[in-house]
Design an enzyme around this catalytic site. Structure first.
Site, PDB file in Angstrom:
ATOM      1  N   CYS A 124     -10.425  -0.017   7.503  1.00 26.44           N
ATOM      2  CA  CYS A 124      -9.936   1.344   7.762  1.00 26.44           C
ATOM      3  C   CYS A 124     -10.603   2.396   6.892  1.00 26.44           C
ATOM      4  O   CYS A 124     -10.872   3.506   7.357  1.00 26.44           O
ATOM      5  CB  CYS A 124      -8.424   1.390   7.581  1.00 26.44           C
ATOM      6  SG  CYS A 124      -7.849   0.807   5.970  1.00 26.44           S
ATOM      7  N   GLU A 130       0.863  -1.197   0.000  1.00 23.80           N
ATOM      8  CA  GLU A 130       0.000   0.000   0.000  1.00 23.80           C
ATOM      9  C   GLU A 130       0.893   1.238   0.000  1.00 23.80           C
ATOM     10  O   GLU A 130       0.700   2.175   0.772  1.00 23.80           O
ATOM     11  CB  GLU A 130      -0.903  -0.018   1.240  1.00 23.80           C
ATOM     12  CG  GLU A 130      -1.623  -1.339   1.424  1.00 23.80           C
ATOM     13  CD  GLU A 130      -2.618  -1.348   2.575  1.00 23.80           C
ATOM     14  OE1 GLU A 130      -2.255  -0.907   3.672  1.00 23.80           O
ATOM     15  OE2 GLU A 130      -3.764  -1.779   2.361  1.00 23.80           O
TER      16      GLU A 130
END
Ligand SMILES: [Zn+2]
Length: 658
Positions: free
Chosen positions: A423, A332
């Site tokens: 998230c 990420e």
């Protein structure tokens, strides 16, 4: 004591108090007009905020109940039996929704939601250990905490998320205290922070969290209590990164994956020596936001210099045209310079939100509109794309191209209701109600109009209170009417942002430019009289004695602009992306039969702009004029894609040069 000695002591005391006051009062030179002092009343943002309040927040709480996230607190508190469910960082999801619910309560009193929050807070309080420690997975089963949590407290700081989770708790607790005046949550947060301050410090346990966040939370605790201990602890955690003594935190491990590389969590150098955005993009933006806060509150210039260098790197080499950041799925993470692939773009929704946090703070530090240019580009495009119009479907990554087959969104080629790691959905829950806080800012004698949103805000200049309101159809139209209503007639400056895209500067770097720079210019009137644009750091500055009912009219031309990328961006070579106003457009199969990935766009084709009130919540579409009998290409705002089935989509389209 002799009188003379007394006088000397008194004098010393006064000097020290003055010095202390000066230190204690250091802060951002600009202040945002708080989200609670701005009412949004437009047809673009208000529906999204209402959807967040009515759908996203209750939906996220329900998902947290269904997935055991909330039960984990009750289990840790001994209120119910059972094992920990989920991942070690799941506590943070609940805290983020609670933060969003608290912001929502600040804007709309809601007895039912407040009762729900109080019940939830009692579970969170029960989950706290005697000494203040909070980490439900270890408390439920200290011998067998969730994977990655570490055998003992703080034994795996690089990836345990013990400190990350509670950072989100601090933000939520402060928000709830500010919304309700109740200390129930704040006291839990302070007890935890006091305990952490006992454990960590220069003469105590050394180390830093693998995932930044506690720094931002600690600064909020400092702001609400005035206790410098929290600010010092935030700075301590930042300064520990990249120190030689912590290298073994990585080298001792047998884990050679990207997740255990020091650069991946921004610990390859001390924070003040970093020049480039590297590693996990969300961690990075949370760290830079924490650095901005600490720099503002301590005056540490080395932090500011480092952030300025990193920001230059991002805006000139690592920023997507949609404002997205973090191009790699693997880790990420940020890619190399100019590594901006389209179909495999990661652009995590959380990274877009983090990019907004960071750019807003840099604006408050430097007072330059270029940071709001990046913030606006992100909010209207790569951030808003992450949440559906219905408020209950999400993107984790936000690619710029889709063939309808590659399952970029954690196993799907379209939006999903929830993720194992949740998230992103919960970040929207907290971001949207705080949105009004980005519209205006001020100093002692200057009001800043940063974003163009139908709204009414109130700002205080000393004892004088000034109402500022906007009427506009932005982002569909560039006409903005701003009414200034000071309580008493008084002199001050109004700074109105002239967006970079309206000055043919799409981003504050040479990463993107317009193929056909607009020749039309912005016009500004005060009480119907045209005024010259006196530019100051990207703002048109109007200083005068303002009286009730003074009206500023800003007219920003909104032609369809063709964006091209720096030639080093190989994935955009020979291609063009459309922009109108702050919105980046995309071509979607739903509007273009036969798909869009095999299409080209002639450089000289013009567009019709058509408002479609019933399409995707009401949007302007761009219809390319056709030279033959085939239908011309249709583009929609990028944020609105993936609402009408799975199909092809692209932001960049190959040019047919004429
Ligand atoms: Zn996320």
């Amino acid at each position: 004591m002799k009188f003379k000695t007394f006088l000397i002591l008194l004098l010393a005391f006064c000097v020290l108090s003055l010095v202390y006051t000066k230190i204690a009062h250091k802060d951002y030179p600009l202040k945002p007009v708080a989200f609670t002092a701005v009412q949004i009343n437009d047809s673009f943002w208000l529906p999204r905020m209402e959807t967040n309040r009515n759908i996203t927040i209750p939906f996220a709480f329900r998902k947290s109940e269904e997935t055991g996230r909330i039960a984990n607190f009750a289990k840790a508190g001994g209120l119910i039996p059972g094992k920990f469910e989920g991942r070690r960082y799941n506590d943070s999801d609940v805290f983020k929704i609670m933060e969003g619910a608290a912001y929502s309560l600040s804007l709309h009193r809601d007895a039912k939601l407040e009762k729900y929050m109080d019940d939830l807070i009692s579970k969170v309080a029960a989950a706290q250990e005697e000494d203040g420690y909070m980490f439900t997975t270890r408390t439920i089963d200290p011998e067998n905490p969730a994977a990655g949590a570490g055998k003992e407290r703080w034994s795996n700081l690089g990836s345990s998320h013990e400190l990350y989770n509670v950072g989100h708790m601090y933000e939520a607790a402060v928000a709830y205290f500010q919304a309700t005046g109740k200390r129930n949550f704040l006291d839990v947060a302070l007890k935890n922070a006091d305990y952490i301050a006992e454990v960590f410090g220069p003469e105590k346990r050394r180390g830093f969290p693998g995932h930044q966040e506690i720094e931002i939370g600690l600064v909020k605790l400092y702001r609400v209590t005035g206790d410098e201990k929290y600010l010092k602890l935030a700075k301590f955690f930042l300064d520990e990164r990249g120190q030689e003594k912590h290298k073994k935190m990585f080298s001792d491990s047998s884990d050679f994956s990207i997740y255990n590389q020091d650069w991946y969590l921004q610990a390859h150098k001390s924070v003040t020596e970093q020049n480039e955005a590297v590693g996990h993009a969300v961690r990075a933006t949370y760290m830079y936001s924490g650095m901005a806060d600490v720099a503002a509150l301590t005056g540490d210039k080395s932090y500011i210099k480092a952030m300025d260098r990193i920001w230059e790197n991002v805006v000139s080499k690592k920023l997507y045209v949609t404002g997205g950041i973090g191009s790699r799925h693997e880790g990420e993470a940020f890619g190399d310079d100019y590594e901006l692939p389209n179909a495999t773009a990661y652009n995590e929704s959380c990274a877009a939100i983090g990019n907004v946090f960071w750019n807003h703070r840099l604006f408050l530090l430097h007072g330059d509109a270029k940071y709001i240019d990046v913030l606006e580009r992100t909010i209207y495009n790569g951030l808003l794309s992450g949440i559906s119009l219905s408020g209950d479907l999400f993107f984790y990554p936000n690619p710029l191209e889709s063939d309808g087959k590659y399952k970029f969104n954690q196993g799907e080629a379209t939006r999903k209701p929830w993720f194992d790691c949740a998230c992103c959905p919960v970040n929207f829950a907290r971001f949207l109600p705080s949105f009004p806080g980005y519209v205006y800012a001020h100093t002692d004698d200057t009001l800043y109009v940063n974003l163009f949103v139908g709204s009414k805000g109130t700002v205080k200049f000393g004892k004088n209170s000034v109402d500022v309101s906007q009427q506009t159809d932005y982002p569909w139209d560039g006409d903005i009417k701003i009414t200034i209503e000071p309580e008493k007639e008084t002199e001050f400056a109004v700074h109105i942002r002239i967006p970079g895209w309206a000055r043919n500067v799409p981003v504050p770097s040479d990463l993107y430019s317009f193929l056909n720079p607009s020749k039309e210019s912005v016009t500004l009137k005060v009480n119907s009289e045209t005024v010259e644009l006196e530019m100051d750091k990207g703002f048109a500055r109007i200083r005068r004695r303002w009286k009730r009912g003074d009206i500023i009219e800003l007219a920003i031309p909104t032609p369809v602009q063709r964006t091209i990328a720096n030639e080093n961006v190989k994935d955009a070579l020979g291609k063009v992306a459309l922009q109108r106003g702050p919105l980046v457009y995309c071509f979607e199969e739903a509007d273009n039969k036969g798909g869009v990935l095999n299409r080209r766009l002639a450089d000289n084709l013009e567009f019709d702009v058509e408002f479609k009130p019933d399409l995707l919540g009401g949007i302007n579409i761009l219809k390319a004029k056709s030279r033959d009998k085939t239908p011309g290409l249709v583009a929609i705002p990028y944020y609105a894609w993936s609402h009408r089935g799975i199909g092809e989509m692209t932001v960049w389209i190959p040019r047919e040069k004429i």
